[in-house]
Design a protein around this motif. Sequence first.
Motif, PDB file in Angstrom:
ATOM      1  N   ILE A  11      90.971 -41.142  97.320  1.00 25.54           N
ATOM      2  CA  ILE A  11      91.967 -41.406  98.366  1.00 25.54           C
ATOM      3  C   ILE A  11      93.177 -40.492  98.230  1.00 25.54           C
ATOM      4  O   ILE A  11      93.665 -39.939  99.218  1.00 25.54           O
ATOM      5  CB  ILE A  11      92.418 -42.881  98.323  1.00 25.54           C
ATOM      6  N   HIS A  12      93.665 -40.308  97.001  1.00 17.92           N
ATOM      7  CA  HIS A  12      94.958 -39.645  96.820  1.00 17.92           C
ATOM      8  C   HIS A  12      94.819 -38.152  96.554  1.00 17.92           C
ATOM      9  O   HIS A  12      93.894 -37.708  95.878  1.00 17.92           O
ATOM     10  CB  HIS A  12      95.730 -40.314  95.675  1.00 17.92           C
TER      11      HIS A  12
ATOM     12  N   TYR B  59      99.910 -46.067  93.882  1.00 18.16           N
ATOM     13  CA  TYR B  59      98.536 -45.786  94.294  1.00 18.16           C
ATOM     14  C   TYR B  59      98.017 -46.985  95.083  1.00 18.16           C
ATOM     15  O   TYR B  59      98.431 -48.124  94.858  1.00 18.16           O
ATOM     16  CB  TYR B  59      97.629 -45.532  93.093  1.00 18.16           C
ATOM     17  N   ASN B  60      97.080 -46.734  95.980  1.00 16.03           N
ATOM     18  CA  ASN B  60      96.535 -47.784  96.836  1.00 16.03           C
ATOM     19  C   ASN B  60      95.182 -48.231  96.281  1.00 16.03           C
ATOM     20  O   ASN B  60      94.154 -47.630  96.567  1.00 16.03           O
ATOM     21  CB  ASN B  60      96.400 -47.264  98.263  1.00 16.03           C
TER      22      ASN B  60
ATOM     23  N   LYS C 168      86.665 -46.946  99.217  1.00 15.42           N
ATOM     24  CA  LYS C 168      85.961 -45.663  99.146  1.00 15.42           C
ATOM     25  C   LYS C 168      84.935 -45.681  98.021  1.00 15.42           C
ATOM     26  O   LYS C 168      83.824 -45.146  98.152  1.00 15.42           O
ATOM     27  CB  LYS C 168      86.985 -44.543  98.924  1.00 15.42           C
TER      28      LYS C 168
ATOM     29  N   VAL D 210      95.852 -48.962 103.996  1.00 16.47           N
ATOM     30  CA  VAL D 210      94.404 -49.167 104.047  1.00 16.47           C
ATOM     31  C   VAL D 210      93.883 -48.854 105.442  1.00 16.47           C
ATOM     32  O   VAL D 210      92.886 -48.148 105.604  1.00 16.47           O
ATOM     33  CB  VAL D 210      94.037 -50.607 103.648  1.00 16.47           C
TER      34      VAL D 210
ATOM     35  N   SER E 242      93.699 -45.136 106.062  1.00 17.84           N
ATOM     36  CA  SER E 242      92.730 -44.446 105.202  1.00 17.84           C
ATOM     37  C   SER E 242      91.344 -44.449 105.833  1.00 17.84           C
ATOM     38  O   SER E 242      90.526 -43.558 105.545  1.00 17.84           O
ATOM     39  CB  SER E 242      92.661 -45.110 103.825  1.00 17.84           C
ATOM     40  N   PHE E 243      91.070 -45.444 106.672  1.00 14.42           N
ATOM     41  CA  PHE E 243      89.726 -45.597 107.238  1.00 14.42           C
ATOM     42  C   PHE E 243      89.754 -45.703 108.761  1.00 14.42           C
ATOM     43  O   PHE E 243      88.868 -46.287 109.364  1.00 14.42           O
ATOM     44  CB  PHE E 243      89.054 -46.834 106.620  1.00 14.42           C
TER      45      PHE E 243
ATOM     46  N   SER F 118      92.436 -49.131  99.000  1.00 14.18           N
ATOM     47  CA  SER F 118      91.767 -47.999  99.624  1.00 14.18           C
ATOM     48  C   SER F 118      90.811 -47.305  98.663  1.00 14.18           C
ATOM     49  O   SER F 118      89.685 -46.945  99.032  1.00 14.18           O
ATOM     50  CB  SER F 118      92.803 -46.992 100.142  1.00 14.18           C
ATOM     51  N   VAL F 119      91.243 -47.115  97.429  1.00  9.29           N
ATOM     52  CA  VAL F 119      90.361 -46.500  96.435  1.00  9.29           C
ATOM     53  C   VAL F 119      89.116 -47.352  96.248  1.00  9.29           C
ATOM     54  O   VAL F 119      87.989 -46.840  96.188  1.00  9.29           O
ATOM     55  CB  VAL F 119      91.093 -46.294  95.095  1.00  9.29           C
TER      56      VAL F 119
ATOM     57  N   ARG G 227      97.815 -41.275 101.124  1.00  6.37           N
ATOM     58  CA  ARG G 227      97.119 -40.201 100.416  1.00  6.37           C
ATOM     59  C   ARG G 227      98.066 -39.382  99.545  1.00  6.37           C
ATOM     60  O   ARG G 227      97.750 -39.077  98.396  1.00  6.37           O
ATOM     61  CB  ARG G 227      96.396 -39.288 101.401  1.00  6.37           C
TER      62      ARG G 227
END
Length: 392
Positions: free
Chosen positions: A61-62, A146-147, A154, A177, A180-181, A150-151, A137
């Motif tokens: 993600i990042h 950090y998320n 993924k 989130v 991210s998607f 989301s990580v 990101r």
Amino acid sequence: MTSRCSFVFSEELLKYKFNSDHPFNQFRLTLTVDLLKKINALSAHQISIPRIATEEELYLIHDPDYVNAVKLAGLGQISEDRAENFGIGTEDNPIFPHMHEATSLQVGGTLTAVDLVMSGAVDHALHLGGGLHHGFRGKASGFCIYNDCSVAIKYLQKKYQARVLYVDTDAHHGDGVQFSFYDDPNVCTLSIHETGRYLFPGTGNINERGHGKGYGFSFNIPIDAFTEDDSFLDTYTSAIKEVAEFFKPDVILTQNGADAHYFDPLTHLSATMKSYRTIPKIAHQIAHQYCDGRWIAVGGGGYDIWRVVPRAWALIWLEMTENSNRYGDLPSEWLDFWQKQAPVKLPEQWDDPSDLYTPIPRKEEITEKNLRTLENALYPIRNQKSKERAGQ
């Protein structure tokens, strides 16, 4: 009581600490764990130790430049201007020592929960140290470096090829989130939150439905300020049931912010423990109906760490372990020990009194407005079902 549940926890998670005056305070984990132990609802064999997420996992993600900036910040080796470009060193996201390591552990805790559930070791896993849904990101946001959500999604896609339903009941919109998607049809995000008219991050409008192939897989229900239990729960129950039926996920990931409560100092909603009993109950049902029980739950917001979070989060674990018939008095041992440290009078019972606050003057108007919002948010699903019925 089922044993096919895992509680991801380590004292190391408390190292995610901005400063002593910051509203995000992971001491709430200590209070919650101790409450569960005092009622003999959490045993050592149910606890799983979180691992640290690798940099490669963070890169799912990042941006690598952002991860490197967080590492340098935690070592005191980044300039103020460069830090602020990445959203760190701000009032919301102050720099603290070894912040990369502390946040990588929070992400790794959610990945630990993912692997436990997806490997079949357990049906449900709870990681209350996670739920950092605002991280982007290349930028920290809203107390989130950090998320982990989301990580984890993924990671679920890459390792397990899973269709993921993400359900967010934090009072703040799960923006990191969602975006991210936003163009991914294999991830469905549902966020029920206080309208951004008065609250950070200001996103989460009904018309945020996704982009490209992901259009129609993002659902937002921004409820009005001062919303109470009945309206909140009607909205949540209808939304999660209809979205789950539409999407048919392989696994459900729920973010369980406890900041919609009336006592929360940062938001303007009026939920009580009635909502926090029901939220995990319905999620549990959905997990078994569509996902063979696969349910991963994380924490999130919650800034009244004494009166609200321990009860609300304990109820998630009690629901997971089918031990949800906890009513009446909180354990006296817990109350006696923590009241000496608490700056407020601790509640003595699991549930809130019916007269917790004076009646809301606009209750009917708020309820009606939320109903219209729900109908508009779910219109694509309901319209499609109407067409299918008409064609039969």
